[in-house]
Motif scaffolding. Structure first.
Motif, PDB file in Angstrom:
ATOM      1  N   GLY A 212      48.173  48.993  45.377  1.00 46.54           N
ATOM      2  CA  GLY A 212      48.370  48.226  43.948  1.00 46.54           C
ATOM      3  C   GLY A 212      48.486  48.887  42.676  1.00 46.54           C
TER       4      GLY A 212
ATOM      5  N   THR B  69      46.454  32.379  41.760  1.00 49.17           N
ATOM      6  CA  THR B  69      46.516  33.138  42.882  1.00 49.17           C
ATOM      7  C   THR B  69      47.705  33.982  43.219  1.00 49.17           C
ATOM      8  OG1 THR B  69      47.262  31.693  44.523  1.00 49.17           O
ATOM      9  CG2 THR B  69      44.527  32.021  44.085  1.00 49.17           C
TER      10      THR B  69
ATOM     11  N   ARG C 234      46.374  43.109  37.319  1.00 46.74           N
ATOM     12  CA  ARG C 234      45.535  43.791  37.071  1.00 46.74           C
ATOM     13  C   ARG C 234      46.101  45.012  35.841  1.00 46.74           C
ATOM     14  NH1 ARG C 234      44.967  46.831  42.758  1.00 46.74           N
ATOM     15  NH2 ARG C 234      45.506  44.648  43.297  1.00 46.74           N
TER      16      ARG C 234
ATOM     17  N   ILE D 262      40.043  39.431  36.936  1.00 43.70           N
ATOM     18  CA  ILE D 262      41.019  39.607  37.691  1.00 43.70           C
ATOM     19  C   ILE D 262      40.170  39.908  39.208  1.00 43.70           C
ATOM     20  CG2 ILE D 262      42.593  41.341  38.625  1.00 43.70           C
ATOM     21  CD1 ILE D 262      43.933  40.443  36.072  1.00 43.70           C
ATOM     22  N   THR D 263      40.535  39.289  40.083  1.00 39.67           N
ATOM     23  CA  THR D 263      40.149  39.710  41.360  1.00 39.67           C
ATOM     24  C   THR D 263      41.352  40.299  42.174  1.00 39.67           C
ATOM     25  OG1 THR D 263      38.878  37.464  41.549  1.00 39.67           O
ATOM     26  CG2 THR D 263      39.096  38.666  43.712  1.00 39.67           C
ATOM     27  N   PRO D 264      41.083  41.357  42.450  1.00 36.53           N
ATOM     28  CA  PRO D 264      42.501  42.465  43.164  1.00 36.53           C
ATOM     29  C   PRO D 264      42.654  41.808  44.492  1.00 36.53           C
ATOM     30  CG  PRO D 264      40.945  43.883  42.287  1.00 36.53           C
ATOM     31  CD  PRO D 264      40.257  42.538  42.354  1.00 36.53           C
ATOM     32  N   GLY D 265      44.087  41.822  44.771  1.00 36.59           N
ATOM     33  CA  GLY D 265      44.495  41.513  46.152  1.00 36.59           C
ATOM     34  C   GLY D 265      45.980  42.348  46.398  1.00 36.59           C
TER      35      GLY D 265
ATOM     36  N   ALA E 265      50.364  45.147  44.049  1.00 41.61           N
ATOM     37  CA  ALA E 265      49.189  44.176  43.352  1.00 41.61           C
ATOM     38  C   ALA E 265      49.689  42.685  43.569  1.00 41.61           C
ATOM     39  CB  ALA E 265      48.963  44.697  42.047  1.00 41.61           C
ATOM     40  N   ARG E 266      48.892  41.934  44.001  1.00 36.12           N
ATOM     41  CA  ARG E 266      49.132  40.408  44.041  1.00 36.12           C
ATOM     42  C   ARG E 266      47.646  39.866  43.839  1.00 36.12           C
ATOM     43  NH1 ARG E 266      53.458  42.003  43.617  1.00 36.12           N
ATOM     44  NH2 ARG E 266      55.308  41.607  44.679  1.00 36.12           N
ATOM     45  N   ASP E 267      47.103  39.908  42.632  1.00 37.19           N
ATOM     46  CA  ASP E 267      45.758  39.382  42.214  1.00 37.19           C
ATOM     47  C   ASP E 267      45.515  37.930  41.705  1.00 37.19           C
ATOM     48  OD1 ASP E 267      45.724  42.528  42.243  1.00 37.19           O
ATOM     49  OD2 ASP E 267      46.061  42.310  40.260  1.00 37.19           O
TER      50      ASP E 267
END
Lengths: 339, 379
Positions: free
Chosen positions: A34, A116, A122, A149-152, A159-161
């Motif tokens: 990410g 989401t 981020r 931000i909650t990282p994903g 990065a798909r946060d």
């Protein structure tokens, strides 16, 4: 308009973009955690290539799409399209004053300010948030200080946060045209189609290269007719995908086109590109053999990206269902719809 | 070529859009008046001389022929637009098809002043019909292996003997443009070939029908038994036949007939979902591909107009277009339920002709070879 070259990309700009991106790719890693390639971002930003969008100039979209394709081709980890094709467009359409250089991400949020799977969140310094209010759609410009931000990650490691914007920052949202949300999703879907074309070209080039170098039974495998057939099918499908996206570019950039025209051109591109990418991925891996399945070989950077992008901003099935609805909603002959 | 775009997107100019609308309107009127019955595969099976003459009076035949030869001096794109509209309407254009698509451009490029003055005005009036004689019983994809022999005669002229096969419309046509071996077989397989324009009622010619699997007749075998022709029957340069034929192929491969043949089948599948049958993924997918192929074909037409080389792009359109046609027909078959009603006639016809989609005009495998070569996958 006698000859319509005005809305297709200027060959010199295309060549400039391809050269810069190929240069940047020489030293770049493809991160799958990410992270963002700061060098590439700064180089492209300084060249002016990250703010190409000009809603008064249809050709600017062709250039921005060329850049998105080239970045995807080389898997440079930067969201040029989210910043330029989406955010800059929203900014110009609504009349927002957005910083030209730092990453701006535009997304719809719910009443609590949540969203989401937000691309590259981020790394954003600024968010443009579209929020449903009782009466319609509101828009707010929010700095990253007000965003949690909650990282994903997506399937390809982009990065798909998850984000949560402080509701106070949305309190003074300005009302905007309620169709803006849909129009933005269409542009996002269009961007992913252009990126898939870039990744598809990379996979086809890698396959042609590998097949001409890899020898078995005493000759390059490209000399075997069954391998040639896979290579040719890959070339054909990638050209088909590129043609679908290029047509979508004309329609999306066309000031005369309706929202429905744009949605349909993008739906067509998403359907065509997704199936083309499926064929190219299958053939590319078959041509590469076992080495193409490994982490160390770069093929998966392209093939996983195609898979990831084909399921963002709507699944392929979603876009095909829109085509279906469109066909059902009119009595016009098929020919009138495609000519 | 990978990564390079072989297809430049084209916006239709207002003038072409206007032409399209007026042609569409007129075809609609003609259909209403009963001037034709829409048909599947209209450029192969829709042979109707009076319809050809009728639309010639509309100015839709020999459009690119200069006015000095009785044509209309229009551009290749004008012709492309009119052809699309005729095919999309299923209009019976087979009678003048080869004359209009291939013979007129070939004559303009290679013909003598006398040939042009004699033949082109009659093509433009829609009254001179052509067949094309390429394949032979032992010569299919390997066109350079033709054995039909043209022997120069001591007093001038040529004598032609041999057999052509899969010759669409030879039983109706007035003339045939054929490829024959006029020189010795040498190292260079492409040398020693020439093109001849021969009257199909010449003494020594016999035409034998080859009915298709559904009984319909458009294919023929054409026997040449010591057929005498003059020197004026040669098209272009003696010995240059191969290069001349290759030059015609781009016109032949990328046209709208390479994806529109299955349009009536896709239309009936769309009609089915419009009448309340469940949505079908394949219909959306095929619609999307057909819309895109149409753009690609248009792009090739635009390149032909601007004299940009198109052999590879035309090959890509033909492979993808004819494959899609087959897929559309197969999908319709998958959904065909004949327990209560008979199979629709259009689908029956399409099922018979679908086996030809990927053969005629150069098999898709030959074209794959052309593309493989262009991307360096074949020496």
């Amino acid at each position: 308009m006698t000859e319509s070259t005005t809305v297709t990309a200027d060959p010199e700009v295309v060549s400039l973009i391809n050269t810069i991106c190929a240069d940047l790719a020489q030293t770049a890693q493809v991160p799958q955690d990410g992270s963002l390639n700061q060098d590439a971002w700064e180089t492209l930003s300084q060249s002016g290539l990250l703010s190409l969008t000009d809603t008064n100039d249809p050709q600017s979209l062709a250039h921005a799409a060329t850049l998105a394709e080239a970045i995807a081709h080389h898997r440079l980890a930067i969201p040029s399209g989210e910043h330029d094709i989406m955010s800059k467009w929203v900014g110009q359409t609504v009349g927002l004053d957005l910083d030209a250089t730092a990453l701006v991400i535009t997304t719809e949020v719910d009443r609590d300010g949540r969203s989401t799977r937000v691309p590259w969140a981020r790394h954003a310094q600024t968010f443009v948030a579209l929020s449903r209010t009782g009466e319609g759609l509101g828009i707010s410009v929010v700095t990253s200080d007000d965003v949690e931000i909650t990282p994903g990650l997506n399937h390809a490691g982009d990065a798909r946060d998850a984000i949560k914007i402080d509701p106070a920052a949305l309190a003074s949202a300005e009302r905007v045209d309620p169709t803006l949300g849909d129009a933005l999703r269409v542009r996002g879907a269009y961007l992913r189609a252009a990126q898939i074309v870039g990744a598809m070209n990379a996979a086809v080039e890698a396959s042609l290269q590998y097949a001409s170098e890899r020898e078995q039974f005493g000759r390059p495998i490209a000399k075997f007719p069954l391998v040639q057939r896979m290579l040719v099918e890959s070339v054909n499908e990638s050209q088909l995908g590129a043609a679908a996206v290029d047509h979508a570019t004309l329609v999306v950039a066309d000031p005369q086109a309706t929202d429905s025209d744009k949605t349909m051109a993008v739906a067509i591109a998403r359907s065509v590109v997704a199936h083309a990418a499926g064929a190219v991925t299958r053939h590319a891996h078959q041509v590469h053999g076992a080495i193409g399945t490994t982490a160390e070989h770069p093929l998966h950077f392209s093939t996983q990206a195609m898979e990831a992008w084909a399921s963002e901003f709507g699944s392929t099935a979603h876009w095909e269902s829109l085509i279906s609805e469109h066909l059902r909603a009119t009595t016009q002959p098929v020919w009138d719809l495609i000519s | 070529m990978a990564g390079l775009k072989a297809f430049q997107p084209v916006h239709e100019t207002p003038a072409l859009a206007q032409l399209r609308l007026s042609v569409r309107k007129r075809i609609d009127e003609l259909a209403q008046q009963g001037a034709f019955e829409p048909t599947v595969d209209p450029w192969i099976t829709g042979w109707d001389r009076s319809f050809s003459e009728l639309i010639a009076r509309e100015g839709w035949v020999g459009m690119t022929i200069p006015t000095e030869y009785g044509g209309h001096g229009r551009t290749f794109l004008d012709r492309y637009v009119v052809t699309e509209e005729l095919l999309a309407a299923g209009a019976p254009v087979a009678a003048h098809w080869f004359a209009d698509r291939q013979i007129a451009p070939a004559l303009l490029k290679h013909g003598t002043a006398e040939q042009k003055a004699d033949i082109l005005p009659r093509i433009a009036r829609g009254e001179l019909m052509f067949a094309i004689g390429m394949s032979e019983p032992d010569t299919g994809s390997d066109l350079a292996s033709v054995r039909t022999r043209a022997t120069p005669q001591s007093g001038g002229g040529w004598q032609i003997s041999g057999t052509k096969i899969w010759t669409s419309g030879a039983h109706h046509a007035d003339k045939i443009l054929m490829l024959a071996r006029s020189g010795a077989v040498s190292e260079d397989r492409h040398a020693g070939l020439s093109q001849f324009i021969v009257d199909l009622d010449s003494p020594g010619i016999t035409v034998r029908p080859i009915p298709a699997a559904d009984g319909r007749h458009h294919f023929n075998e054409v026997f040449f038994d010591a057929v005498s022709v003059g020197d004026d029957a040669v098209l272009g340069t003696v010995g240059n036949g191969w290069a001349q034929v290759m030059g015609e192929l781009a016109f032949e491969r990328s046209g709208p007939e390479r994806f529109l043949t299955a349009l009536p089948i896709l239309q009936s599948s769309v009609d089915a979902i419009r009448s309340g049958q469940p949505s079908r993924d394949d219909v959306s997918r095929h619609f999307a591909r057909m819309a895109t192929l149409r753009r690609m074909s248009y792009s090739v037409a635009n390149d032909i107009e601007r004299a940009v080389p198109v052999d590879v792009a035309a090959g890509i359109v033909k492979i993808l277009g004819t494959t899609l046609e087959g897929d559309v027909v197969q999908a319709a078959l998958v959904h065909a339920d004949t327990d209560s009603t008979p199979m629709p006639d259009a689908l029956r016809r399409a099922l018979t002709s679908r086996a030809s989609f990927t053969l005629r005009g150069g098999t898709n495998e030959v074209l794959q070879g052309v593309i493989a070569k262009s991307v360096g996958a074949r020496g």
